[in-house]
Scaffold this active site. Structure first.
Site, short mmCIF file in Angstrom:
data_model
loop_
_atom_site.label_atom_id
_atom_site.label_comp_id
_atom_site.label_asym_id
_atom_site.label_seq_id
_atom_site.Cartn_x
_atom_site.Cartn_y
_atom_site.Cartn_z
N TYR A 147 4.12 -3.01 1.30
CA TYR A 147 5.00 -2.18 0.46
C TYR A 147 6.43 -2.75 0.48
O TYR A 147 7.01 -3.03 -0.57
CB TYR A 147 4.98 -0.76 0.99
CG TYR A 147 5.77 0.24 0.18
CD1 TYR A 147 5.33 0.64 -1.08
CD2 TYR A 147 6.94 0.81 0.67
CE1 TYR A 147 6.04 1.58 -1.82
CE2 TYR A 147 7.66 1.75 -0.06
CZ TYR A 147 7.20 2.13 -1.30
OH TYR A 147 7.91 3.07 -2.03
N GLU A 149 7.73 -5.69 1.48
CA GLU A 149 7.94 -7.04 0.94
C GLU A 149 7.59 -7.09 -0.55
O GLU A 149 8.21 -7.82 -1.31
CB GLU A 149 7.14 -8.08 1.73
CG GLU A 149 7.61 -8.23 3.18
CD GLU A 149 9.03 -8.82 3.33
OE1 GLU A 149 9.67 -9.15 2.32
OE2 GLU A 149 9.48 -8.94 4.48
N LYS A 151 8.11 -4.72 -2.64
CA LYS A 151 9.28 -4.16 -3.31
C LYS A 151 10.47 -5.11 -3.25
O LYS A 151 11.31 -5.13 -4.15
CB LYS A 151 9.64 -2.81 -2.68
CG LYS A 151 8.66 -1.69 -2.99
CD LYS A 151 8.85 -1.15 -4.40
CE LYS A 151 7.99 0.07 -4.67
NZ LYS A 151 8.21 0.64 -6.01
N ASN A 176 13.82 8.83 0.59
CA ASN A 176 12.75 9.86 0.60
C ASN A 176 13.02 11.01 -0.37
O ASN A 176 13.98 11.77 -0.19
CB ASN A 176 12.59 10.44 2.01
CG ASN A 176 12.17 9.37 3.00
OD1 ASN A 176 12.90 8.42 3.24
ND2 ASN A 176 10.99 9.53 3.57
N SER A 191 5.10 17.04 2.34
CA SER A 191 3.85 17.65 1.85
C SER A 191 2.93 17.97 3.02
O SER A 191 2.29 19.02 3.06
CB SER A 191 3.19 16.76 0.81
OG SER A 191 3.19 15.42 1.21
N ASP A 208 8.34 11.48 19.03
CA ASP A 208 8.94 12.72 19.55
C ASP A 208 9.68 13.51 18.47
O ASP A 208 10.34 14.50 18.76
CB ASP A 208 9.86 12.41 20.75
CG ASP A 208 11.04 11.52 20.34
OD1 ASP A 208 11.17 11.21 19.13
OD2 ASP A 208 11.83 11.13 21.23
N ASP A 287 7.72 2.15 12.08
CA ASP A 287 8.30 3.35 11.44
C ASP A 287 9.83 3.32 11.65
O ASP A 287 10.30 3.28 12.78
CB ASP A 287 7.70 4.58 12.14
CG ASP A 287 7.85 5.85 11.34
OD1 ASP A 287 6.83 6.45 10.99
OD2 ASP A 287 9.00 6.26 11.10
P1 NAD Z 1 3.10 8.52 -6.43
O1 NAD Z 1 2.09 7.85 -5.57
O2 NAD Z 1 2.96 9.98 -6.67
O3 NAD Z 1 3.19 7.81 -7.84
C1 NAD Z 1 2.86 6.48 -8.07
C2 NAD Z 1 2.04 6.41 -9.35
O4 NAD Z 1 1.73 5.04 -9.65
C3 NAD Z 1 0.70 7.14 -9.23
O5 NAD Z 1 0.48 7.95 -10.36
C4 NAD Z 1 -0.33 6.01 -9.16
O6 NAD Z 1 -1.60 6.38 -9.63
C5 NAD Z 1 0.34 4.95 -9.99
N1 NAD Z 1 -0.09 3.60 -9.68
C6 NAD Z 1 -0.22 3.01 -8.46
N2 NAD Z 1 -0.63 1.73 -8.59
C7 NAD Z 1 -0.76 1.51 -9.94
C8 NAD Z 1 -1.17 0.41 -10.71
N3 NAD Z 1 -1.51 -0.76 -10.14
N4 NAD Z 1 -1.22 0.53 -12.07
C9 NAD Z 1 -0.88 1.70 -12.66
N5 NAD Z 1 -0.48 2.80 -11.97
C10 NAD Z 1 -0.43 2.70 -10.62
O7 NAD Z 1 4.51 8.20 -5.78
P2 NAD Z 1 5.99 8.58 -6.23
O8 NAD Z 1 6.65 9.19 -5.06
O9 NAD Z 1 5.99 9.31 -7.51
O10 NAD Z 1 6.63 7.14 -6.42
C11 NAD Z 1 6.94 6.59 -7.68
C12 NAD Z 1 7.71 5.28 -7.47
O11 NAD Z 1 8.94 5.56 -6.79
C13 NAD Z 1 6.96 4.26 -6.63
O12 NAD Z 1 7.14 2.97 -7.18
C14 NAD Z 1 7.62 4.36 -5.29
O13 NAD Z 1 7.57 3.15 -4.57
C15 NAD Z 1 9.04 4.73 -5.66
N6 NAD Z 1 9.71 5.42 -4.54
C16 NAD Z 1 9.41 6.72 -4.27
C17 NAD Z 1 10.03 7.34 -3.18
C18 NAD Z 1 9.76 8.78 -2.83
O14 NAD Z 1 10.26 9.23 -1.80
N7 NAD Z 1 9.05 9.56 -3.60
C19 NAD Z 1 10.91 6.62 -2.37
C20 NAD Z 1 11.15 5.28 -2.68
C21 NAD Z 1 10.57 4.69 -3.77
N1 UDP Z 2 5.77 11.88 9.82
C1 UDP Z 2 5.39 12.80 10.76
N2 UDP Z 2 4.29 13.56 10.52
C2 UDP Z 2 3.56 13.45 9.38
C3 UDP Z 2 3.96 12.51 8.40
C4 UDP Z 2 5.06 11.72 8.67
O1 UDP Z 2 6.03 12.94 11.81
O2 UDP Z 2 2.59 14.20 9.23
C5 UDP Z 2 6.98 11.05 10.06
C6 UDP Z 2 6.78 9.55 9.86
O3 UDP Z 2 6.33 8.94 11.05
C7 UDP Z 2 8.18 9.11 9.47
C8 UDP Z 2 8.74 10.31 8.72
O4 UDP Z 2 7.95 11.42 9.09
O5 UDP Z 2 8.96 8.88 10.62
C9 UDP Z 2 8.71 10.15 7.21
O6 UDP Z 2 7.40 9.78 6.87
P1 UDP Z 2 6.92 9.61 5.37
O7 UDP Z 2 5.53 9.09 5.42
O8 UDP Z 2 7.16 10.87 4.61
O9 UDP Z 2 7.90 8.55 4.72
P2 UDP Z 2 8.52 7.15 5.21
O10 UDP Z 2 8.07 6.84 6.60
O11 UDP Z 2 8.01 6.18 4.22
O12 UDP Z 2 9.97 7.39 5.14
#
Ligand code: NAD
Ligand code: UDP
Length: 326
Positions: A147, A149, A151, A176, A191, A208, A287
């Site tokens: 993810y 790399e 990105k 996030n 979630s 922790d 993490d």
């Molecule tokens: P999400 O998983 O709900 O949405 C991603 C969508 O992309 C899904 O509908 C999935 O089916 C679709 N998808 C995945 N691979 C695909 C492919 N090869 N072809 C077509 N569709 C594909 O996640 P999200 O939180 O809505 O994230 C949307 C974008 O925002 C992502 O690119 C994610 O990396 C970026 N982003 C989100 C967050 C966040 O906290 N929500 C943080 C950083 C970056």
């Molecule tokens: N995390 C947790 N319990 C869970 C899911 C995630 O403690 O059930 C922690 C995870 O280890 C991370 C933080 O919450 O430190 C955020 O995790 P998430 O997967 O939401 O996003 P990201 O790590 O990509 O920021």
């Protein structure tokens, strides 16, 4: 007759994509959502099918796609660690081939394109809060690397298509972000905690619970997308020059920083009827320990800052997840 502007949203059936489609329709656009439904679901966008300005295409972004659009929003990529680690090679391909296909489309059709990058490009950051000029601390061969790399290469491609071919690219490093339409089994922390609390299951803290994150409500992010895409190119180029950025890239996030334990406690505070208990498990590999965006650049460029505090956004998100739990 005034023709609507046309927008393509890749990942349009996902959490953020579905909110963006809704917002673009409200802003008068004709919207095409493209998705392979890997983590997204049609239930996020069912109501939009009634709108004549909305269409859905089942397509994998790793394959070329053709259409004439004014604006392209590239969101297609699984975003939750459990999902992007399920098929890591596909994750990297979705990021890298996906953005290449969309940049080619933007180049051929002269569309404006916004790419969703991520705070993960900073890895486990050694600079806090994270500023755009920080290059990050990323493992190239770890379980999160597909993810992170992927990105990072996507950002490189955006910068090079802009420099080499003059494509009008804008990148957003998203921190996030949460809200309604997250998949209940998405696996991300907000979630997970809400679903666990609503079902009286253990709240699973990894490590922790002292690691931190900064949580942005989805509406704030979508507002930033729209402001960014409404700017004319000369304003963006002047901004890149002024801040010596090299490309159009800004952080978007809510700088409020919370430990994961505080998040668990706030979730339970908002659900006092829950009998869930906090339980502690192993910390996933690589993490990040601390994460918080510096949003000075986004404030200046977009005249934007997040408006929804965690307590308020969490309440709205809990209300959504309640509708899914019988
Ligand atoms: P999400 O998983 O709900 O949405 C991603 C969508 O992309 C899904 O509908 C999935 O089916 C679709 N998808 C995945 N691979 C695909 C492919 N090869 N072809 C077509 N569709 C594909 O996640 P999200 O939180 O809505 O994230 C949307 C974008 O925002 C992502 O690119 C994610 O990396 C970026 N982003 C989100 C967050 C966040 O906290 N929500 C943080 C950083 C970056
Ligand atoms: N995390 C947790 N319990 C869970 C899911 C995630 O403690 O059930 C922690 C995870 O280890 C991370 C933080 O919450 O430190 C955020 O995790 P998430 O997967 O939401 O996003 P990201 O790590 O990509 O920021």
């Amino acid at each position: 007759m005034i023709l609507s502007k046309k927008a393509l949203v890749t990942g349009g059936a996902g959490f953020l994509g579905s909110h963006l489609c809704r917002r673009l329709l409200a802003d008068g656009y004709e919207v095409t959502a493209l998705d392979n439904l890997f983590t997204g679901t049609k239930s996020n966008i069912y109501d939009l099918f009634e709108n004549r300005r909305f269409s859905f295409v089942l397509h994998d972004v790793t394959q070329p796609f053709w259409g004439q659009f004014d604006e392209i929003y590239n969101l297609a990529c699984p975003a939750s660690p459990i999902h992007y680690q399920k098929n890591p090679v596909e994750t990297t391909k979705s990021s890298v081939l996906g953005i290449m296909n969309m940049l080619d489309l933007a180049l051929k059709t002269k569309a404006r394109i916004l790419h969703t990058s991520t705070s993960e490009i900073y890895g486990d950051p050694l600079v806090h809060p994270q500023v755009e000029s920080y290059w990050g601390n990323v493992n190239t061969i770890g379980i999160r690397s597909c993810y992170d790399e992927g990105k990072r290469v996507a950002e490189t491609l955006c910068a090079d298509y802009a420099r080499e071919y003059g494509v009008d690219v804008r990148m957003v490093r998203i921190f996030n972000t949460y809200g309604p339409n997250m998949h209940p089994k998405d696996g991300r922390v907000i979630s997970n905690f809400i679903m666990q609390a609503l079902q009286n299951q253990d709240i699973t803290l990894f490590g922790d619970g002292s690691q931190t994150r900064s949580f942005q409500y989805c509406d704030d992010l979508i507002e930033a997308f729209r402001r960014y895409m409404s700017l004319e190119r000369p304003a963006i180029d002047a901004f890149i020059e002024k801040h010596n950025l090299g490309a159009a890239v800004i952080n978007t996030g809510n700088p409020g920083e919370y430990t994961i334990k505080q998040l668990a406690e706030e979730t339970l505070r908002q659900l006092p009827e829950s009998t869930s208990k906090l339980v502690y498990g192993p910390m996933p590999k690589d993490d990040p320990k601390r994460r918080k965006p510096d949003i000075t650049l986004a404030k200046e460029l977009l005249g934007w800052e997040p408006k929804v505090p965690l307590q308020e956004g969490l309440a709205k998100t809990i209300a959504y997840f309640r509708t899914l739990v019988k």
